[in-house]
Scaffold this active site. Structure first.
Site, short mmCIF file in Angstrom:
data_model
loop_
_atom_site.label_atom_id
_atom_site.label_comp_id
_atom_site.label_asym_id
_atom_site.label_seq_id
_atom_site.Cartn_x
_atom_site.Cartn_y
_atom_site.Cartn_z
N GLY A 215 0.81 -1.20 0.00
CA GLY A 215 0.00 0.00 0.00
C GLY A 215 0.85 1.26 0.00
O GLY A 215 1.92 1.32 -0.60
N SER A 216 0.39 2.28 0.69
CA SER A 216 1.03 3.59 0.63
C SER A 216 2.41 3.64 1.27
O SER A 216 3.13 4.62 1.08
CB SER A 216 0.13 4.65 1.26
OG SER A 216 -1.03 4.84 0.47
N THR A 217 2.79 2.63 2.05
CA THR A 217 4.16 2.63 2.57
C THR A 217 5.18 2.54 1.43
O THR A 217 6.32 2.97 1.58
CB THR A 217 4.39 1.47 3.56
OG1 THR A 217 4.13 0.22 2.92
CG2 THR A 217 3.48 1.60 4.78
#
Length: 485
Positions: A215-217
């Site tokens: 995801g956004s990591t």
């Protein structure tokens, strides 16, 4: 008479020669076949005839041996078995060994030649050295904080020392007690069957052996690629990023969970995790540059051995622009282990350098003589040091005034990145909550801990899942434990 004596002596000599030939055949030519024969229990009996060496955490043994007096005498015991199972693995007379119990088996069993006083001594004397000790890098307080933070929910935590690569915590949840698999008999076979049938897969090491969409990591990697390539030169300059963003070559629109992402600066987009900005930034940076940066962080190579092997984290290098846009925000086929994402955070904290993660600080004999020591090793430079400094600035903003405020620690500089990873058919599955972070005390020149947390939490309501709300407090507790804050 003399003739008959000579004949008898010749016959005896021939019989002796035949015996020697047969003994040579059995002990040399066919020895491997006899050793590997399932009916030959001598090897197993000898293996468990003496106590196994111990695995140490924080200077204390978390393993032991119990003399049962049975044929396979010594059974393995574990202190706080579920807490340390992702580190130790299990040692079973029936089902073999896993993780450190497997990787360091020769030393723990006393068969490692380095334990002998002289080369080949044990082979010549037909003896075995006492089992050696494995001294781990794990910090007990950090391990307990991670385990308690997950609270039995499905997920994992990996924490590293950015400067050395030492693994400070390694937790997988739900866990199991490896002592249930020690010994023989129906209780052991029953435990094995129950653990394998459990739908929550307690024996799966989610920190090392399972990959998730990050995801956004993953936007940390995308930002690093864009900054290194010169695609972004000013963190505060507006970007040409529409909201919503239509994926190239499609009619599919990508939207954001927050307002203010249209033409947002990289700082604002990172702080509030604007999908549209990073999806377009990934396409603008290009597949080659993004894939190269991901590879330097550790993606698309063999998973690091810690010394247990780990799963391979991947970034798809054969995508169209629409798929590349999704890959750049940690979706599509991008997948990572929690350990890999801890390495991403550690690389930012460590000036762009990726250190080889390792669980074993040193191995010793039973008398504490050093057998081997693990030294710090640099795998590669993931990004320019200036880029790492810019990312530290961006990650600090996330914790101070963005989506990661739940990870803030009084008197400590903390940088982080939240992530909420969609998965399942049509993204119908409960999102995975991610948080990666690093922390530095004011008196320290560099950050001393980097951590990655993922929470699957399939029983939770979708609206309650977010990296900042679910995973960040766990990361905070681990960092506080390491720093003593």
């Amino acid at each position: 008479m003399t003739k008959y004596i000579r004949r008898a002596a010749a016959l005896c000599a021939l019989l002796l020669l035949a015996l020697l030939v047969n003994a040579t055949r059995v002990q040399v030519v066919d020895s491997k076949a006899y050793d590997s024969n399932p009916a030959n229990r001598r090897k197993d009996i000898a293996r468990y005839d003496q106590a196994r060496g111990d695995i140490l955490v924080g200077g204390r043994a978390v393993t032991g041996s119990r003399d049962t007096g049975e044929q396979l005498r010594h059974e393995r015991t574990y202190t706080n078995g579920p807490l340390y199972a992702p580190v130790t693995g299990f040692a079973s007379q029936v089902y073999g060994t896993t993780f450190l119990e497997h990787a360091e088996d020769a030393l723990l069993a006393g068969t490692d030649p380095m334990l002998a006083p002289l080369p080949l001594w044990n082979d010549l004397a037909r003896t075995r050295s006492p089992g050696g000790k494995v001294v781990t890098t794990v910090e007990p307080a950090a391990q307990r904080a991670a385990f308690a933070g997950l609270g039995g929910r499905k997920g994992a935590v990996a924490a590293l020392d950015p400067a050395t690569g030492k693994v400070l915590a390694l937790v997988s949840s739900p866990s199991y007690d490896p002592e249930r698999l020690a010994g023989t008999g129906s209780a052991v076979t029953g435990a094995w069957a129950a653990l394998n049938a459990d739908p929550d897969k307690p024996m799966l090491n989610r920190a090392l052996s399972r990959t998730y969409p990050p995801g956004s990591t993953f936007k940390v990697v995308t930002a690093a690629a864009a900054l290194d390539a010169g695609r972004v030169t000013d963190l505060d300059a507006p970007t040409r990023s529409p909201d919503p963003y239509t994926l190239p070559g499609t009619s599919t629109s990508l939207a954001n969970e927050v307002d203010g992402c249209s033409d947002a600066s990289l700082r604002h987009a990172f702080q509030w995790s604007c999908n549209t900005v990073f999806a377009k930034l990934g396409v603008d940076t290009g597949q080659d540059a993004l894939a190269d940066t991901a590879k330097r962080f550790g993606f698309d190579g063999p998973g690091p051995k810690v010394p247990s092997p780990t799963a391979r984290s991947t970034f798809d290098t054969a995508t169209d622009d629409a798929q590349l846009a999704l890959s750049a925000i940690g979706q599509y086929d991008t997948r990572a282990t929690p350990l890999q994402m801890a390495m991403v955070a550690a690389a930012v904290a460590g000036g762009g350098s990726v250190k080889a993660p390792h669980l074993v600080d040193r191995t010793t004999s039973a008398d504490d003589d050093i057998v081997a020591t693990t030294h710090t090793r640099t795998l590669q430079q993931a990004m320019n040091p200036r880029t790492a400094a810019q990312l530290r600035e961006l990650m600090t903003d996330v914790v101070e005034k963005g989506t990661g405020t739940n990870a803030a620690i009084d008197g400590v500089t903390v940088g982080g990145k939240t992530g909420t990873a969609q998965h399942g058919v049509g993204n119908a599955g409960t999102p995975y909550a991610w948080f990666i972070a690093w922390a530095r005390k004011p008196a320290d020149p560099e950050p001393s801990v980097a951590v990655a947390v993922v929470v699957e939490d399939a029983a939770a309501d979708r609206s309650d899942i977010s990296g900042g709300g679910t995973a960040a407090p766990i990361a905070k507790a681990v960092m506080e434990a390491v720093l003593g804050a």
